[in-house]
Design a protein around this motif. Structure first.
Motif, PDB file in Angstrom:
ATOM      1  N   PHE A   1      45.668  44.376  41.380  1.00 10.81           N
ATOM      2  CA  PHE A   1      45.139  45.527  42.106  1.00 10.81           C
ATOM      3  C   PHE A   1      44.100  46.292  41.290  1.00 10.81           C
ATOM      4  O   PHE A   1      43.530  47.265  41.777  1.00 10.81           O
ATOM      5  N   ARG A   2      43.869  45.896  40.041  1.00  7.81           N
ATOM      6  CA  ARG A   2      42.918  46.626  39.195  1.00  7.81           C
ATOM      7  C   ARG A   2      41.527  46.540  39.809  1.00  7.81           C
ATOM      8  O   ARG A   2      41.096  45.492  40.268  1.00  7.81           O
ATOM      9  N   GLY A   3      40.846  47.659  39.825  1.00 10.26           N
ATOM     10  CA  GLY A   3      39.508  47.698  40.412  1.00 10.26           C
ATOM     11  C   GLY A   3      39.529  47.756  41.931  1.00 10.26           C
ATOM     12  O   GLY A   3      38.490  47.665  42.562  1.00 10.26           O
ATOM     13  N   CYS A   4      40.716  47.878  42.522  1.00  8.71           N
ATOM     14  CA  CYS A   4      40.859  47.921  43.977  1.00  8.71           C
ATOM     15  C   CYS A   4      41.359  49.301  44.397  1.00  8.71           C
ATOM     16  O   CYS A   4      41.812  50.091  43.574  1.00  8.71           O
ATOM     17  N   ASP A   5      41.283  49.579  45.674  1.00  6.04           N
ATOM     18  CA  ASP A   5      41.793  50.835  46.219  1.00  6.04           C
ATOM     19  C   ASP A   5      43.303  50.694  46.422  1.00  6.04           C
ATOM     20  O   ASP A   5      43.763  50.183  47.442  1.00  6.04           O
ATOM     21  N   ARG A   6      44.083  51.118  45.432  1.00  4.07           N
ATOM     22  CA  ARG A   6      45.535  50.938  45.477  1.00  4.07           C
ATOM     23  C   ARG A   6      46.175  51.686  46.643  1.00  4.07           C
ATOM     24  O   ARG A   6      47.121  51.200  47.250  1.00  4.07           O
ATOM     25  N   LYS A   7      45.659  52.846  46.966  1.00  5.74           N
ATOM     26  CA  LYS A   7      46.231  53.587  48.087  1.00  5.74           C
ATOM     27  C   LYS A   7      46.083  52.796  49.383  1.00  5.74           C
ATOM     28  O   LYS A   7      46.997  52.753  50.196  1.00  5.74           O
TER      29      LYS A   7
END
Length: 90
Positions: free
Chosen positions: A9-15
């Motif tokens: 999920f790094r660099g992604c919109d986790r929410k």
């Protein structure tokens, strides 16, 4: 066949990832079995042990998340199964 899957999920919109999971679930084919899953303490990755007889089940699952998540999928075997498979060669 067993697979160890890392969802990065790094660099992604986790929410947005967690919203989709909350609202729609894993979005995996029913025949893809998730045996265990773990979330990194910093919530940057999810690690899963999954089982599938057909690799296209994994591909169908990945396409549902490809806009938000990077996947690494590694085929694995248990130690017991590997020892049995290699017993004639040791």
């Amino acid at each position: 066949m067993l697979f160890f899957v890392t969802e990065d999920f790094r660099g992604c919109d986790r929410k947005e990832i967690y919203r989709r999971f909350r609202d729609q679930g894993r979005l995996k084919p029913d025949a893809l079995v998730v045996h265990h899953s773990w979330i990194a303490a910093d919530m940057s990755r999810c690690f899963l042990l999954v089982e599938a007889d057909d690799v296209t089940l994994l591909q169908r699952w990945v396409v549902e998340w490809a806009d938000l998540v990077e996947f690494e999928i590694v085929p694995v075997a248990t130690n017991k199964d590997m020892v049995e498979a290699l017993s004639g060669h040791l």
